[in-house]
Design a protein around this motif. Structure first.
Motif, PDB file in Angstrom:
ATOM      1  N   ARG A  43       0.803  -1.215   0.000  1.00 36.69           N
ATOM      2  CA  ARG A  43       0.000   0.000   0.000  1.00 36.69           C
ATOM      3  C   ARG A  43       0.844   1.278   0.000  1.00 36.69           C
ATOM      4  N   ALA A  44       2.107   1.168   0.091  1.00 36.53           N
ATOM      5  CA  ALA A  44       2.912   2.381   0.208  1.00 36.53           C
ATOM      6  C   ALA A  44       3.927   2.463  -0.923  1.00 36.53           C
ATOM      7  N   THR A  45       4.188   3.690  -1.344  1.00 34.07           N
ATOM      8  CA  THR A  45       5.252   3.975  -2.301  1.00 34.07           C
ATOM      9  C   THR A  45       6.141   5.017  -1.651  1.00 34.07           C
ATOM     10  N   ASN A  47       6.221   8.048  -2.300  1.00 35.83           N
ATOM     11  CA  ASN A  47       5.457   9.290  -2.116  1.00 35.83           C
ATOM     12  C   ASN A  47       4.206   9.092  -1.260  1.00 35.83           C
ATOM     13  N   GLY A  48       3.939   7.918  -0.807  1.00 34.53           N
ATOM     14  CA  GLY A  48       2.723   7.685  -0.021  1.00 34.53           C
ATOM     15  C   GLY A  48       2.035   6.443  -0.516  1.00 34.53           C
ATOM     16  N   GLY A  49       0.718   6.429  -0.447  1.00 34.47           N
ATOM     17  CA  GLY A  49      -0.056   5.257  -0.792  1.00 34.47           C
ATOM     18  C   GLY A  49      -0.127   4.998  -2.286  1.00 34.47           C
ATOM     19  N   GLN A  51      -2.752   3.966  -3.874  1.00 32.30           N
ATOM     20  CA  GLN A  51      -3.995   4.578  -4.369  1.00 32.30           C
ATOM     21  C   GLN A  51      -3.789   6.062  -4.631  1.00 32.30           C
ATOM     22  N   ALA A  52      -3.088   6.727  -3.762  1.00 35.58           N
ATOM     23  CA  ALA A  52      -2.826   8.155  -3.940  1.00 35.58           C
ATOM     24  C   ALA A  52      -1.979   8.388  -5.195  1.00 35.58           C
ATOM     25  N   GLU A  53      -1.014   7.513  -5.433  1.00 28.19           N
ATOM     26  CA  GLU A  53      -0.162   7.643  -6.625  1.00 28.19           C
ATOM     27  C   GLU A  53      -0.979   7.440  -7.893  1.00 28.19           C
ATOM     28  N   SER A  55      -4.186   7.913  -8.213  1.00 21.55           N
ATOM     29  CA  SER A  55      -5.067   9.080  -8.331  1.00 21.55           C
ATOM     30  C   SER A  55      -4.309  10.278  -8.891  1.00 21.55           C
ATOM     31  N   LYS A  56      -3.086  10.433  -8.434  1.00 21.18           N
ATOM     32  CA  LYS A  56      -2.253  11.544  -8.917  1.00 21.18           C
ATOM     33  C   LYS A  56      -1.979  11.399 -10.413  1.00 21.18           C
ATOM     34  N   GLN A  57      -1.620  10.176 -10.843  1.00 17.42           N
ATOM     35  CA  GLN A  57      -1.322   9.930 -12.258  1.00 17.42           C
ATOM     36  C   GLN A  57      -2.571  10.143 -13.122  1.00 17.42           C
TER      37      GLN A  57
END
Length: 184
Positions: A43-45, A47-49, A51-53, A55-57
């Motif tokens: 769940r983590a990268t 830069n954070g989660g 899912q967040a990555e 969503s950002k892309q």
């Protein structure tokens, strides 16, 4: 279990994640319990989660598509404006040619009257051959000028038609380009 050709089976993983490794190929025969794919459920990268990555892309791609759409719409708006200006200019030129042609028709009428008078004077031997030929040449020059106006008018009408066809095709070209952008 029997082999069932051309049968599509939907397989759903127990948890969400990203496919890290695909261990089978499309059309390959598999059996119950075979590992088809390995999921990365981390769940983590950096830069954070995850899912967040994602969503950002997706947001970046969406913004990029919107920017490209805006550029395409602006480009086609400019092309439409330019073509409309050219059509307007050509129509104004056409009106000038039509006005000049009307004046030329009047010049021909006057030149023809003068020529007829000179022919009568020539018949009565009041003027020379040269003077009559000069008036005949003037009359023919006036008629030639009218024919030039007619050719110019036909050429302008052809150009206006081509520009108007281009204008009619622009929305379709724009829609095709926007569709192509959406598919990419």
């Amino acid at each position: 279990m029997k082999h069932l050709p051309n049968r599509l089976i939907k397989i759903v993983p127990m948890s969400a994640g990203v496919i890290a490794e695909l261990r089978v190929k499309e059309g390959q025969i598999v059996a119950r319990g075979d590992v088809l794919a390995v999921l990365n459920t981390e769940r983590a990268t950096a830069n954070g989660g995850v899912q967040a990555e994602f969503s950002k892309q997706i947001a970046l791609r969406h913004d990029s598509l919107l920017t490209d759409r805006t550029k395409i719409n602006s480009l086609y708006a400019q092309q439409t404006q330019s073509l409309n200006a050219r059509v307007s200019s050509q129509r104004a030129e056409l009106a000038q040619i039509d006005g000049a042609a009307k004046l030329q028709i009047e010049r021909i009428r006057i030149s023809q009257m003068v020529l007829e008078k000179h022919r009568r004077l020539y018949a009565e031997k009041f003027i020379s051959d040269l003077a009559l030929q000069q008036k005949e040449q003037e009359f023919l020059s006036e008629r030639g000028a009218l024919e030039n106006f007619k050719r110019s008018r036909i050429s302008l009408l052809r150009d206006i038609g081509a520009l108007e066809s281009e204008l009619k095709a622009l929305p379709l070209k724009q829609e095709n380009e926007l569709s192509s952008l959406s598919r990419s």
